[in-house]
Design an enzyme around this catalytic site. Structure first.
Site, PDB file in Angstrom:
ATOM      1  N   HIS A 214      47.653  48.955  13.559  1.00  0.00           N
ATOM      2  CA  HIS A 214      46.844  49.907  12.804  1.00  0.00           C
ATOM      3  C   HIS A 214      46.256  49.265  11.540  1.00  0.00           C
ATOM      4  O   HIS A 214      45.619  49.935  10.734  1.00  0.00           O
ATOM      5  CB  HIS A 214      47.738  51.108  12.436  1.00  0.00           C
ATOM      6  CG  HIS A 214      47.006  52.306  11.951  1.00  0.00           C
ATOM      7  ND1 HIS A 214      47.227  52.867  10.705  1.00  0.00           N
ATOM      8  CD2 HIS A 214      46.050  53.075  12.527  1.00  0.00           C
ATOM      9  CE1 HIS A 214      46.458  53.919  10.546  1.00  0.00           C
ATOM     10  NE2 HIS A 214      45.728  54.072  11.619  1.00  0.00           N
ATOM     11  N   LYS A 216      44.020  47.084   8.826  1.00  0.00           N
ATOM     12  CA  LYS A 216      42.602  46.833   8.553  1.00  0.00           C
ATOM     13  C   LYS A 216      42.533  45.725   7.510  1.00  0.00           C
ATOM     14  O   LYS A 216      42.605  45.976   6.301  1.00  0.00           O
ATOM     15  CB  LYS A 216      41.888  48.080   8.020  1.00  0.00           C
ATOM     16  CG  LYS A 216      41.743  49.209   9.053  1.00  0.00           C
ATOM     17  CD  LYS A 216      42.885  50.166   9.032  1.00  0.00           C
ATOM     18  CE  LYS A 216      42.627  51.336   9.972  1.00  0.00           C
ATOM     19  NZ  LYS A 216      43.809  52.200  10.121  1.00  0.00           N
ATOM     20  N   ASP A 221      37.141  32.903   4.073  1.00  0.00           N
ATOM     21  CA  ASP A 221      37.344  31.571   3.480  1.00  0.00           C
ATOM     22  C   ASP A 221      38.633  31.433   2.688  1.00  0.00           C
ATOM     23  O   ASP A 221      38.785  30.502   1.891  1.00  0.00           O
ATOM     24  CB  ASP A 221      36.155  31.194   2.578  1.00  0.00           C
ATOM     25  CG  ASP A 221      34.886  30.897   3.379  1.00  0.00           C
ATOM     26  OD1 ASP A 221      35.001  30.684   4.601  1.00  0.00           O
ATOM     27  OD2 ASP A 221      33.798  30.883   2.777  1.00  0.00           O
ATOM     28  N   HIS A 391      40.573  60.439   4.810  1.00  0.00           N
ATOM     29  CA  HIS A 391      41.291  59.445   5.615  1.00  0.00           C
ATOM     30  C   HIS A 391      41.973  58.405   4.729  1.00  0.00           C
ATOM     31  O   HIS A 391      42.538  57.427   5.209  1.00  0.00           O
ATOM     32  CB  HIS A 391      40.301  58.762   6.573  1.00  0.00           C
ATOM     33  CG  HIS A 391      40.952  57.993   7.677  1.00  0.00           C
ATOM     34  ND1 HIS A 391      40.916  56.619   7.746  1.00  0.00           N
ATOM     35  CD2 HIS A 391      41.669  58.400   8.755  1.00  0.00           C
ATOM     36  CE1 HIS A 391      41.562  56.208   8.832  1.00  0.00           C
ATOM     37  NE2 HIS A 391      42.042  57.260   9.452  1.00  0.00           N
ATOM     38  N   LYS A 393      44.592  56.460   2.303  1.00  0.00           N
ATOM     39  CA  LYS A 393      46.050  56.315   2.262  1.00  0.00           C
ATOM     40  C   LYS A 393      46.410  55.566   0.986  1.00  0.00           C
ATOM     41  O   LYS A 393      46.211  54.349   0.891  1.00  0.00           O
ATOM     42  CB  LYS A 393      46.551  55.526   3.470  1.00  0.00           C
ATOM     43  CG  LYS A 393      46.018  56.016   4.836  1.00  0.00           C
ATOM     44  CD  LYS A 393      45.016  55.051   5.367  1.00  0.00           C
ATOM     45  CE  LYS A 393      44.490  55.300   6.755  1.00  0.00           C
ATOM     46  NZ  LYS A 393      44.879  56.345   7.563  1.00  0.00           N
ATOM     47  N   ASP A 398      53.346  56.681 -12.083  1.00  0.00           N
ATOM     48  CA  ASP A 398      53.654  56.459 -13.504  1.00  0.00           C
ATOM     49  C   ASP A 398      52.704  55.524 -14.246  1.00  0.00           C
ATOM     50  O   ASP A 398      53.123  54.812 -15.169  1.00  0.00           O
ATOM     51  CB  ASP A 398      55.082  55.900 -13.637  1.00  0.00           C
ATOM     52  CG  ASP A 398      56.148  56.917 -13.285  1.00  0.00           C
ATOM     53  OD1 ASP A 398      55.815  58.105 -13.151  1.00  0.00           O
ATOM     54  OD2 ASP A 398      57.319  56.517 -13.139  1.00  0.00           O
TER      55      ASP A 398
END
Length: 474
Positions: A214, A216, A221, A391, A393, A398
């Site tokens: 899952h 991404k 380079d 979508h 996440k 703090d």
């Protein structure tokens, strides 16, 4: 005929009994064990098939040897040793050490980071980075769609490959089931090295259908990269239906790019069995990034001994002194995370969670509502994002810690999927993520202000409770 039927029933009962014993002997969380036992017992034949495809636990397997892991990490270990001015914050040293010990995730200083919350801006930045590539491009993506945007990125990769740039792409086989093989073949013919992650071919990989990559991750380079929640798909620009998509990516420069590189090369070894550890993939820092920001790239997988990112979330939540802000598209928390959130909220910590007002999965939305009511009952402020499908996440704590990546607050991300997050131990980065959260909060309404969700009718609550039983396997 009656005898044949009786034989079939007996055989089915034996298979069901063996399958349930297999579930019990795996010693998972009781909720997950019960969910699979119910599916196997009450859904004849289909329940067994579902368990074979989605339920077999691989956490005790080792898909990459420790020797190979050591070799894949040695270059970043070398650079870590050279960080003479690395000073870790004492408050978060146990969390940092947890990730180092469990995941070999090394902390890096002199990290630059740019938060991107708009699909247009992200893909323009991605294409610009691809255009700057001179040596290699590494892409590790759950979904690489065959749509207008996916084809545009594919063309850019083919163009760089023809210029002599090394281009490697990993896509998740199940995540891209609806993508024709011709799309990837065209990239291969153009010089792009493309590999599927855990291809599901009956019967060899049947039990692996539930364990997906899952992540991404993009690395250019060895000097810049991206991590977050956006796949390569047009929905992040155009949305779906009337719902625009709101997601978060981070462009990384400086030290933490080594962590992104290591994460990709471990996955590449897994799909290609090519051990890439040359120094040229970990170029010497050019000194352009001078920052006190410390970052760790943390990966988690169903084949590691422990669910690392979930452990990190629990430690951070229980260690919070003032607040925890969380964004997640799916809220089906495991018992440790649920307990930690309730404990912190009841202890007076300001816990806020933003989820989409309307999910892209109705079953997940139904199952999640009962968890949201639990949270609200413990004093957690639940917000429903109304400006589209959220979508994103991310977690902020703090004004001193923030994390963003591919990990949802649900069973699948914490236990079943291969995930990757960046953890920042820096006040400035935490404040920037906090501002993103507060801006999204302004586009949200309180869960308690929607009567049909906060106080639903009996039949609605019954249905949500039934779907919640299946949340460990969603």
């Amino acid at each position: 005929m009656h005898g044949l039927y009786l034989t079939g029933v007996i055989i089915n009962e034996i298979i069901v009994t063996i399958a349930i014993i297999h579930v019990l002997m795996d010693n998972r969380q009781p909720a997950k064990t019960m969910a699979w036992a119910l599916v196997i017992f009450f859904v004849p034949v289909v329940g067994i098939v579902l368990y074979i495809f989605f339920g077999v636990n691989t956490r005790k397997e080792r898909m990459v040897s420790q020797r190979s892991m050591d070799q894949l990490t040695k270059r970043s270990m070398l650079e870590f040793a050279e960080q003479r001015d690395l000073r870790l914050p004492e408050r978060y040293r146990p969390t940092i050490d947890l990730f180092v010990n469990q995941n070999m995730a090394l902390p890096f200083n002199n990290t630059g980071a740019e938060i991107i919350t708009d699909g247009h801006a992200y893909f323009l930045a991605l294409l610009a980075a691809i255009g700057r590539a001179r040596h290699h491009i590494h892409i590790d993506m759950f979904i690489f769609a065959d749509d207008a945007l996916g084809r545009l990125v594919a063309d850019a990769l083919i163009d760089k490959a023809r210029q002599g740039v090394e281009v490697r792409v990993i896509y998740d086989d199940v995540g891209c089931w609806n993508v024709a093989h011709g799309f990837y073949e065209r990239m291969r013919e153009g010089g792009v090295d493309v590999r599927p992650f855990l291809p599901v071919r009956f019967p060899t990989f049947t039990s692996k259908a539930n364990y997906r990559n899952h992540r991404k991750i993009v690395v250019i380079d060895g000097r810049e990269g991206f991590i977050g929640g956006m796949n390569i798909a047009l929905r992040y620009v155009k949305g779906t239906g009337r719902q625009p998509w709101r997601d978060t990516m981070v462009r990384i420069t400086g030290g933490a790019v080594y962590g992104l590189q290591r994460a990709f090369l471990v996955d590449w070894y897994f799909v290609d069995r090519t051990l890439i550890s040359s120094r040229k993939y970990y170029p010497q820092p050019d000194g352009s990034v001078k920052s006190a920001c410390i970052a760790q790239i943390v990966t988690a997988s169903p084949v590691s001994p422990y669910p690392e990112i979930m452990q990190g979330y629990v430690r951070i939540i229980l260690g919070a002194r003032r607040y925890i802000y969380i964004e997640t598209p799916y809220f089906l928390p495991t018992e440790p995370v649920l307990f930690a959130l309730k404990t912190a909220a009841l202890g007076g910590i300001d816990i806020r969670i933003i989820v989409p007002a309307r999910s892209d999965s109705r079953f997940v939305e139904w199952a999640g509502r009962s968890y949201l009511r639990d949270m609200a009952g413990a004093g957690v402020k639940i917000y429903l994002y109304t400006a589209g499908f959220l979508h994103s996440k991310m977690l902020v704590c703090d004004d001193s810690l923030a994390t963003c990546g591919s990990t949802n607050v649900d069973f699948r991300s914490f236990e079943n999927d291969f995930e990757a997050n960046v953890f920042f131990y820096d006040g400035d980065m935490a404040m920037r993520f906090k501002q993103v959260f507060l801006a999204d909060q302004q586009r949200s309404c309180l869960f308690g202000d929607v009567p049909r969700l906060a106080s639903p009718h009996f039949l609605t609550r019954l249905w949500e409770s039934l779907t919640r039983l299946l949340s460990p396997v969603m």
